[in-house]
Design an enzyme around this catalytic site. Structure first.
Site, short mmCIF file in Angstrom:
data_model
loop_
_atom_site.label_atom_id
_atom_site.label_comp_id
_atom_site.label_asym_id
_atom_site.label_seq_id
_atom_site.Cartn_x
_atom_site.Cartn_y
_atom_site.Cartn_z
N CYS A 93 -3.75 2.44 -1.78
CA CYS A 93 -3.37 1.17 -2.41
C CYS A 93 -2.82 1.45 -3.80
O CYS A 93 -3.38 2.28 -4.52
CB CYS A 93 -4.60 0.27 -2.50
SG CYS A 93 -4.28 -1.30 -3.33
N HIS A 135 -3.69 -5.36 5.08
CA HIS A 135 -4.04 -4.84 3.76
C HIS A 135 -3.60 -5.82 2.66
O HIS A 135 -4.37 -6.15 1.76
CB HIS A 135 -3.36 -3.47 3.56
CG HIS A 135 -3.58 -2.85 2.22
ND1 HIS A 135 -4.35 -1.71 2.05
CD2 HIS A 135 -3.16 -3.20 0.98
CE1 HIS A 135 -4.38 -1.41 0.75
NE2 HIS A 135 -3.65 -2.29 0.09
NI NI Z 1 -3.16 -2.58 -1.88
#
Ligand code: NI
Length: 172
Positions: A93, A135
Site C-alpha cells: 500500500c 483494497h
Molecule cells: Ni492502499
C-alpha cells in the site's frame, strides 16, 4: 493537475470511515484528476481519497502492466454487491511504504458505483483488479491491508514499523 501528498500510516485520516460523495462539482473533478496524477507518479495501481487526506468515498484504479494495458477506473461511492472465492496474494500500500504481506481476499467481485459523470455503473473484477477494488474500498472504511493480517503478523509489523520510524527520526 497536481501530485498530492500521500498520507502514511499511522495518519488518523486513514482510520476514518469516509463520507459518501453528495454531488459532483468542479472541485471533485479536480480532486479526481489530482488523484490520478498522484497514483501514476507514485507509481501505484490504485488510490483512495483518504490517502490524500480527503475523507470521501472516491477511488481511482489502473492495474495496467508493461505487458497489458487496462482501463483507468474512477469510482464514486463504490459498494461491493457480490463476492466469490478466496485467494491469497502478496499486497502492499502506498500509505504503508516498504512493507508487503500476503492477504486473503475474494477472487471475483461485483461493485456498484457512480462514474466521474455521476452515471451508475456495475463493474466486475477478477484477480488483480478484484484485489485492487477491495483494497481501495477498504480504505474508504478506514481499513488498511495490515488490519487484515493475523494478529501475530500485525504485531510483528507494528514493531518493525515503530523501529523504522525511530530510525528516521534519529536521522538514520
Ligand atoms: Ni492502499
Amino acid at each position: 493537475m497536481a501530485v498530492l501528498e500521500i498520507r502514511k500510516y499511522p495518519d488518523e485520516v486513514l482510520k476514518r470511515k469516509a463520507a459518501p460523495v453528495e454531488g459532483i462539482d468542479d472541485d471533485l473533478l479536480r480532486l479526481v484528476d489530482d488523484m490520478i496524477e498522484t497514483m501514476y507518479a507514485a507509481p501505484g495501481v490504485g488510490l483512495a481519497a483518504p490517502q490524500v487526506g480527503v475523507s470521501i468515498r472516491l477511488i481511482v484504479i489502473d492495474v495496467s502492466t508493461r505487458e497489458e494495458k487496462q482501463p483507468l477506473i474512477v469510482l464514486i461511492n463504490p459498494e461491493i454487491i457480490e463476492a466469490e472465492g478466496f485467494v491469497e496474494l502478496e499486497e502492499g500500500c502506498l500509505s504503508v511504504p516498504e512493507y508487503t504481506a500476503p492477504v486473503t481476499r475474494a477472487e471475483r467481485i461485483k461493485v456498484r458505483a457512480l462514474d466521474r459523470n455521476g452515471a451508475p455503473v456495475v463493474i466486475e473484477g477478477i484477480d488483480i483488479f478484484a484485489r485492487a477494488l477491495q483494497h481501495e474500498i477498504d480504505h474508504l472504511d478506514g481499513v488498511l491491508f495490515i488490519d487484515r493480517l493475523s494478529s501475530i503478523k500485525r504485531e510483528f509489523f507494528k514493531k518493525r514499523y515503530r523501529k523504522a520510524l525511530r530510525e528516521i527520526h534519529a536521522g538514520a
